[in-house]
Write a protein that holds these residues in place. Sequence first.
Motif, short mmCIF file in Angstrom:
data_model
loop_
_atom_site.label_atom_id
_atom_site.label_comp_id
_atom_site.label_asym_id
_atom_site.label_seq_id
_atom_site.Cartn_x
_atom_site.Cartn_y
_atom_site.Cartn_z
N ILE A 33 0.95 -1.11 0.04
CA ILE A 33 0.13 0.00 0.14
C ILE A 33 0.89 1.30 -0.18
O ILE A 33 2.03 1.22 0.60
CB ILE A 33 -1.12 0.08 1.28
N GLN A 34 0.67 2.29 -1.02
CA GLN A 34 1.26 3.53 -0.66
C GLN A 34 0.68 4.41 -0.65
O GLN A 34 -0.75 4.76 -0.97
CB GLN A 34 1.89 3.64 -2.38
N THR A 35 0.68 5.15 0.56
CA THR A 35 -0.01 6.34 1.16
C THR A 35 0.56 7.49 0.88
O THR A 35 1.76 7.71 0.59
CB THR A 35 -0.21 6.23 2.72
N TYR A 36 -0.18 8.53 0.88
CA TYR A 36 0.30 9.89 0.49
C TYR A 36 -0.39 10.82 1.31
O TYR A 36 -1.15 10.76 1.94
CB TYR A 36 -0.57 10.40 -0.81
N SER A 37 0.59 11.85 1.73
CA SER A 37 0.30 12.82 2.69
C SER A 37 1.32 14.16 2.42
O SER A 37 1.99 14.00 1.71
CB SER A 37 0.54 12.41 4.03
N PHE A 47 0.77 -6.97 3.09
CA PHE A 47 -0.61 -7.47 2.71
C PHE A 47 -0.38 -8.76 1.75
O PHE A 47 0.53 -8.78 0.94
CB PHE A 47 -1.51 -6.59 2.15
N THR A 48 -1.36 -9.72 2.04
CA THR A 48 -1.45 -10.99 1.36
C THR A 48 -2.05 -11.00 0.06
O THR A 48 -2.25 -11.83 -0.84
CB THR A 48 -1.56 -12.25 2.22
N SER A 49 -2.97 -9.91 0.21
CA SER A 49 -4.04 -10.02 -1.11
C SER A 49 -4.55 -8.57 -1.47
O SER A 49 -4.30 -7.70 -0.49
CB SER A 49 -5.41 -10.73 -0.50
N LEU A 50 -4.95 -8.39 -2.67
CA LEU A 50 -5.23 -6.96 -3.01
C LEU A 50 -6.56 -6.65 -1.94
O LEU A 50 -6.75 -5.54 -1.74
CB LEU A 50 -5.57 -6.90 -4.47
N ALA A 51 -7.56 -7.62 -1.88
CA ALA A 51 -8.64 -7.28 -1.00
C ALA A 51 -8.51 -6.71 0.23
O ALA A 51 -9.03 -5.81 0.82
CB ALA A 51 -9.59 -8.64 -1.10
N GLN A 52 -7.42 -7.39 0.88
CA GLN A 52 -6.98 -7.03 2.21
C GLN A 52 -6.39 -5.74 2.22
O GLN A 52 -6.67 -4.73 3.03
CB GLN A 52 -5.85 -7.95 2.80
N CYS A 53 -5.53 -5.17 1.20
CA CYS A 53 -5.03 -3.91 1.13
C CYS A 53 -5.94 -2.99 0.61
O CYS A 53 -6.05 -1.72 1.28
CB CYS A 53 -3.97 -4.16 -0.14
N ALA A 54 -7.05 -3.28 0.09
CA ALA A 54 -8.04 -2.31 -0.47
C ALA A 54 -9.10 -2.07 0.74
O ALA A 54 -9.42 -0.78 0.75
CB ALA A 54 -9.07 -2.95 -1.54
N ALA A 55 -9.32 -2.99 1.79
CA ALA A 55 -9.72 -2.85 2.79
C ALA A 55 -9.20 -1.87 3.59
O ALA A 55 -9.70 -0.84 4.39
CB ALA A 55 -9.92 -4.13 3.65
N SER A 56 -7.98 -1.70 3.55
CA SER A 56 -7.07 -0.90 4.50
C SER A 56 -6.82 0.52 3.90
O SER A 56 -6.78 1.50 4.52
CB SER A 56 -5.58 -1.22 4.70
N ALA A 57 -6.91 0.60 2.76
CA ALA A 57 -6.78 1.57 1.94
C ALA A 57 -8.20 2.56 1.69
O ALA A 57 -8.33 3.73 1.32
CB ALA A 57 -6.15 1.55 0.18
N SER A 58 -9.37 1.87 1.89
CA SER A 58 -10.68 2.62 1.87
C SER A 58 -10.75 3.65 2.75
O SER A 58 -10.46 3.77 4.00
CB SER A 58 -11.67 1.52 2.13
N GLY A 59 -11.14 4.96 2.33
CA GLY A 59 -11.23 6.25 2.85
C GLY A 59 -10.00 6.88 3.09
O GLY A 59 -9.96 7.85 3.81
N ARG A 60 -8.79 6.47 2.49
CA ARG A 60 -7.48 6.95 2.84
C ARG A 60 -6.96 7.61 1.47
O ARG A 60 -7.43 7.04 0.56
CB ARG A 60 -6.53 6.14 3.45
N SER A 61 -6.05 8.30 1.51
CA SER A 61 -5.39 8.73 0.05
C SER A 61 -4.24 7.76 -0.03
O SER A 61 -3.19 7.93 0.50
CB SER A 61 -4.73 10.27 0.06
N ALA A 62 -4.51 6.57 -0.52
CA ALA A 62 -3.65 5.56 -0.77
C ALA A 62 -4.15 4.73 -2.08
O ALA A 62 -5.24 4.76 -2.35
CB ALA A 62 -3.73 4.94 0.51
#
Length: 84
Positions: A33-37, A47-62
């Motif tokens: 996951i690449q986050t921006y600030s 992360f082991t899957s794209l779905a797991q990463c997408a759940a973490s990135a939800s609502g963030r600038s990532a």
Amino acid sequence: MRLLACTILTIATVLMVAPTRAQTYDPNYPVCIQTYSIGGGSIDCSFTSLAQCAASASGRSAQCLNNPYFTQGSRKPPRQRGVY
């Protein structure tokens, strides 16, 4: 001579105090996951899957991306048969 010693001491202090960065990409996980600030961003490859990463990135600038340095355990290249 005193100026030279002071200069060397200053340079050594700056080099020792400067923060060091750890390895960005963990080769044990396939998704990052690449986050921006405003102060800069970060990359976290845990992360082991794209779905797991997408759940973490939800609502963030990532955004999620594939780890370019991912290695799959003990995967060995196929043996080449030589002509003898």
